[in-house]
Design an enzyme around this catalytic site. Structure first.
Site, PDB file in Angstrom:
ATOM      1  N   CYS A  53      37.499 -24.037 -60.191  1.00 12.82           N
ATOM      2  CA  CYS A  53      36.233 -23.788 -59.508  1.00 12.82           C
ATOM      3  C   CYS A  53      34.998 -24.359 -60.210  1.00 12.82           C
ATOM      4  O   CYS A  53      34.176 -25.003 -59.537  1.00 12.82           O
ATOM      5  CB  CYS A  53      36.043 -22.310 -59.188  1.00 12.82           C
ATOM      6  SG  CYS A  53      37.118 -21.190 -60.062  1.00 12.82           S
ATOM      7  N   ARG A  97      47.377 -21.585 -67.973  1.00 11.93           N
ATOM      8  CA  ARG A  97      47.019 -20.197 -68.263  1.00 11.93           C
ATOM      9  C   ARG A  97      48.047 -19.595 -69.201  1.00 11.93           C
ATOM     10  O   ARG A  97      49.240 -19.850 -69.052  1.00 11.93           O
ATOM     11  CB  ARG A  97      46.986 -19.376 -66.976  1.00 11.93           C
ATOM     12  CG  ARG A  97      45.947 -19.876 -65.994  1.00 11.93           C
ATOM     13  CD  ARG A  97      45.916 -19.027 -64.745  1.00 11.93           C
ATOM     14  NE  ARG A  97      45.009 -19.613 -63.770  1.00 11.93           N
ATOM     15  CZ  ARG A  97      44.888 -19.191 -62.520  1.00 11.93           C
ATOM     16  NH1 ARG A  97      45.600 -18.170 -62.097  1.00 11.93           N
ATOM     17  NH2 ARG A  97      44.045 -19.777 -61.700  1.00 11.93           N
ATOM     18  N   GLN A 153      47.658 -25.801 -58.622  1.00 13.97           N
ATOM     19  CA  GLN A 153      47.255 -24.988 -57.473  1.00 13.97           C
ATOM     20  C   GLN A 153      46.901 -25.902 -56.314  1.00 13.97           C
ATOM     21  O   GLN A 153      46.305 -26.964 -56.521  1.00 13.97           O
ATOM     22  CB  GLN A 153      46.016 -24.172 -57.822  1.00 13.97           C
ATOM     23  CG  GLN A 153      46.266 -23.066 -58.812  1.00 13.97           C
ATOM     24  CD  GLN A 153      45.003 -22.261 -59.028  1.00 13.97           C
ATOM     25  OE1 GLN A 153      43.987 -22.800 -59.429  1.00 13.97           O
ATOM     26  NE2 GLN A 153      45.084 -20.965 -58.763  1.00 13.97           N
ATOM     27  N   ASP A 206      44.439 -25.948 -54.407  1.00 12.65           N
ATOM     28  CA  ASP A 206      43.180 -25.227 -54.475  1.00 12.65           C
ATOM     29  C   ASP A 206      42.151 -25.814 -53.503  1.00 12.65           C
ATOM     30  O   ASP A 206      42.223 -26.981 -53.160  1.00 12.65           O
ATOM     31  CB  ASP A 206      42.638 -25.372 -55.906  1.00 12.65           C
ATOM     32  CG  ASP A 206      41.821 -24.172 -56.317  1.00 12.65           C
ATOM     33  OD1 ASP A 206      41.602 -23.274 -55.481  1.00 12.65           O
ATOM     34  OD2 ASP A 206      41.390 -24.124 -57.481  1.00 12.65           O
ATOM     35  N   HIS A 229      37.722 -25.050 -52.559  1.00 15.40           N
ATOM     36  CA  HIS A 229      36.537 -24.201 -52.613  1.00 15.40           C
ATOM     37  C   HIS A 229      35.653 -24.535 -51.446  1.00 15.40           C
ATOM     38  O   HIS A 229      35.363 -25.694 -51.189  1.00 15.40           O
ATOM     39  CB  HIS A 229      35.826 -24.388 -53.952  1.00 15.40           C
ATOM     40  CG  HIS A 229      36.666 -23.900 -55.089  1.00 15.40           C
ATOM     41  ND1 HIS A 229      37.463 -24.739 -55.828  1.00 15.40           N
ATOM     42  CD2 HIS A 229      36.901 -22.647 -55.542  1.00 15.40           C
ATOM     43  CE1 HIS A 229      38.136 -24.022 -56.711  1.00 15.40           C
ATOM     44  NE2 HIS A 229      37.823 -22.751 -56.560  1.00 15.40           N
ATOM     45  N   LYS A 286      39.729 -10.061 -52.098  1.00 18.00           N
ATOM     46  CA  LYS A 286      40.606 -11.160 -51.689  1.00 18.00           C
ATOM     47  C   LYS A 286      41.650 -10.705 -50.687  1.00 18.00           C
ATOM     48  O   LYS A 286      41.944  -9.523 -50.567  1.00 18.00           O
ATOM     49  CB  LYS A 286      41.306 -11.756 -52.914  1.00 18.00           C
ATOM     50  CG  LYS A 286      42.201 -10.752 -53.627  1.00 18.00           C
ATOM     51  CD  LYS A 286      43.027 -11.398 -54.732  1.00 18.00           C
ATOM     52  CE  LYS A 286      43.891 -10.374 -55.445  1.00 18.00           C
ATOM     53  NZ  LYS A 286      44.811 -10.946 -56.413  1.00 18.00           N
ATOM     54  N   HIS A 291      37.272 -19.146 -52.529  1.00 23.09           N
ATOM     55  CA  HIS A 291      38.360 -19.801 -53.265  1.00 23.09           C
ATOM     56  C   HIS A 291      39.617 -19.545 -52.461  1.00 23.09           C
ATOM     57  O   HIS A 291      39.837 -18.422 -52.021  1.00 23.09           O
ATOM     58  CB  HIS A 291      38.609 -19.169 -54.644  1.00 23.09           C
ATOM     59  CG  HIS A 291      37.409 -19.010 -55.499  1.00 23.09           C
ATOM     60  ND1 HIS A 291      37.305 -19.607 -56.727  1.00 23.09           N
ATOM     61  CD2 HIS A 291      36.278 -18.298 -55.336  1.00 23.09           C
ATOM     62  CE1 HIS A 291      36.170 -19.270 -57.289  1.00 23.09           C
ATOM     63  NE2 HIS A 291      35.524 -18.467 -56.465  1.00 23.09           N
TER      64      HIS A 291
END
Length: 634
Positions: free
Chosen positions: A332, A361, A379, A381, A383, A463, A509
């Site tokens: 992000c 991570r 990911q 991902d 945004h 979420k 996200h």
RNA sequence: GCCGGUGUAGCUCAGUUGGCUAGAGCAGCUGAUUUGUAAUCAGCAGGCCACGGGUUCAAAUCCUGUCACCGGCUCCA
């Protein structure tokens, strides 16, 4: 006395009659199937004495509630056996769970899976003896005394609210603090099996002592138990770690590091196909692609708040020219930096930026698991920067988009969770409220049933999590959609509104597949390694019968390749039987056998992985069929 | 990280109570076989017995530390 039944009819019973007698009065088959009852909505034992005017319901052995009673009783039998076999064992709790039951113990000395057989044998004796379950109502002092040697039970007792009745159940000399209900006697636990032993913290908290948990399951018939054990075996057969090795898709190398998978050519090819599909779908759905570096200065993570809130998941900083840099645990901040690179107008919003972004991570060593839980992953991902008035519509379109994506991979059964504000969090109550209700409204608009997961949101916002159900009914967490008011503020993200003043956008996200690693691991298990044509790394393999057919086989392979298909040629000096076997083991969707007949006629003999021998077919016809099937992703 | 278990050839597994040059099948390599819908035959090669300490005349085997993996707890994409 008069007792009413669920259909509002009334039966007449002698005073002091029990629930069991009521069941017998209704019918002998019901009495046989009865495991417990409800009286005025409260679950009770069958030995419960009814009173004038009670409304009774019978819980039977094949209902979910009935199975729960059976399993719960089985856990008591387990605890009874254990206390007999291992004197001095302290008792934790022993509930029924989704597919069985467990009981937590603190053993005086370690117990392993080898002990299960012995414990099972003792349990069988207890069951055979048909020992009645006796219910006791206790006053607090008696209870405290009764469980004097059981510190965990004492703790449970102390936590019971004062107006609650304290009850205990005993079988033979074994008594357990328990709310019930239970079976009439141990003989009614018909078939059970102990499955595994595992460590488990008392009350699930790692600050508490570690107990030994014994897992088991119980069913009403041997057939049902066998079916369940067969399901467990089926899950084992589908294990992506085993299939990944067998199909040569990936491996995790000790010298590279735990939780860091390496993709072999075939695995990487599947991944490429998924990535291509993903990118195309995103471009078609109004997203743009962005890319960011894998490390960033520590300052970025301090601004974003990850340094404070996400520290335990991040790797230590590295020194570059005296400045600290950190491997990214999230994408992000990078995307925000792209947003902030110039002034944005309200006309530009919503902005949808997507990236297959690899993050690293820290995961505790014990949490790692094949591709499903790793330390470096990509990911899918994106945004979304949206104006407040766009928030809900964007969430709706994200939900619709994810349903489309998942359906393409053969998933159409989901569990949906809405997670609300956790304790450790940032932001104003209004923002949390606004975001949570937007998510809720979006789910309702799309018509997705969901469950509330209180306190399980991310630190910056609520979420929606989705779990997909695979071919054998297991749920996998992949999708997450998160609303964020926090990062835009931290990075002072703005757009210029119609009114020519600055406004704060809201960020969404979202990861649809979650991570490619987890998703592919899940896909491997979902398809049991037999990928549908569009995903199969090798879609067809041409198997010449003898060397003299190699030329023609090569031509066939060439034709299919021209049609855009992924084709191998097995021209080894092996028997056809052998070539077929190897192709079957490799789960190749189409095996194309060519010999004299085929070479003369210009066709191939088709054997499909799913259906076996399908007879011969012209090469062009087959190519057309296969390309159609690939396009349809069926 | 924690509890319990496991670690022998690329893979799946044997290896008695510590005792000879650590075995097998599959895969690999070489040769023969030219094969019609799930394994053709023969030969060869392949092992710091996870890694490091220790006990012992002697360790794959016993003890111990580390690492990894498995089942869970915790955590989560």
């Amino acid at each position: 006395m008069k007792i009413s039944l669920p259909d509002n009819s009334i039966i007449e019973l002698d005073d002091g009659a029990t629930a069991m007698e009521a069941a017998a009065k209704i019918g002998s088959r019901l009495a046989k199937a009865a495991v417990a009852a409800t009286v005025n909505g409260q679950p009770v034992d069958l030995s419960h004495q009814l009173a004038e005017g009670d409304a009774i319901g019978i819980i039977t052995d094949n209902s979910p509630e009935g199975l729960e009673v059976i399993r719960h009783s089985a856990s008591h039998v387990l605890a009874s056996a254990v206390t007999q076999l291992y004197p001095g064992t302290q008792l934790g709790i022993g509930p029924a769970i989704a597919d069985g039951f467990y009981y937590d113990f603190k053993f005086p000395s370690p117990v392993s899976e080898n002990d299960l057989e012995k414990i099972e044998a003792r349990m069988k004796e207890i069951i055979k003896a048909k020992v009645p379950f006796l219910r006791h109502e206790l006053c607090r002092e008696d209870a405290a005394e009764m469980f004097g040697a059981q510190p965990f039970k004492q703790e449970l007792l102390a936590d019971l609210s004062l107006d609650e009745k304290v009850t205990a159940y005993s079988i033979e000399g074994f008594t357990d603090l328990c709310r019930g209900p239970h079976l009439l006697d141990t003989g009614r636990v018909k078939t059970f099996k102990l499955l595994s032993v595992a460590g488990a913290y008392w009350r699930g908290d790692e600050k508490n002592p570690m107990l030994t948990r014994i897992y088991g399951t119980a069913f009403t018939s041997k057939k049902a138990l066998d079916e369940h054990l067969e399901r467990l075996k089926e899950a084992e057969r589908r294990d992506h770690r085993v299939l990944g090795k067998q199909l040569d898709l990936f491996h995790i190398d000790e010298e590279v590091g735990a939780g860091l998978p390496l993709w072999h050519p075939r695995g990487a090819l599947i991944r490429k196909i998924i990535e291509d599909f993903w990118r195309d779908a995103h471009l078609a759905n109004g997203y743009e692609m962005v890319m960011i570096p894998h490390i960033a200065s520590a300052d970025l993570w301090k601004t974003s708040g990850h340094w404070d809130f996400y520290r335990e998941s991040m790797y230590s900083p590295m020194d570059i020219d005296g400045q600290e840099y950190i491997v990214k645990p999230m994408n992000c901040p990078g995307h925000i930096k792209i947003y902030n690179s110039r002034t944005r107008s309200y006309r530009e919003l919503p902005i949808r930026w997507a990236e297959l972004g690899t993050v690293y991570r820290y995961e505790r060593s014990g949490a790692l698991h094949g591709l499903l839980r790793v330390r470096g992953f990509t990911q899918d991902d994106a945004h979304l920067f949206v104006r407040p008035d766009q928030l809900q519509d964007e969430i709706i379109s994200v939900i619709r988009f994810v349903l489309y994506m998942l359906k393409t991979f053969g998933f159409d059964d989901y569990e949906v969770y809405l997670s609300t504000r956790p304790e450790k969090s940032v932001g104003s109550d209004e923002h949390w409220e606004q975001a949570t209700s937007a998510l809720k409204a979006a789910l309702e608009e799309v018509g997705l049933a969901y469950e509330l997961d209180p306190g399980e949101g991310v630190f910056y916002g609520p979420k929606i999590d989705m779990k997909i159900r695979d071919a054998i009914g297991r749920a996998w967490q992949c999708t997450t959609i998160q609303v964020d008011f926090n990062l835009p503020e931290r990075f002072d993200v703005t757009y210029v509104g119609e009114d020519n003043s600055e406004h704060r956008p809201i960020m969404i996200h979202r990861a649809l597949l979650g991570s490619l690693e987890r998703f592919i691991g899940c896909l491997i298990e979902h398809y049991a390694g037999a990928f549908p044509l569009w995903l199969a790394p090798v879609q067809a393999i041409v198997l010449p019968i003898a060397d003299r057919h190699n030329d023609y086989a090569g031509q066939v392979a060439g034709r299919l390749k021209e049609a855009g298909l992924r084709v191998d040629l097995d021209d080894r000096k092996e028997s056809v039987g052998r070539k077929i076997r190897d192709a079957e083991m490799g789960k190749v969707p189409f095996m194309l056998i060519v010999g004299d007949k085929e070479a003369d006629a210009g066709n191939v003999s088709v054997r499909s992985y799913a259906e076996g021998d399908r007879g011969s077919e012209a090469v062009d016809e087959l190519a057309a069929k296969m390309t159609r099937q690939v396009e349809e992703k069926s």
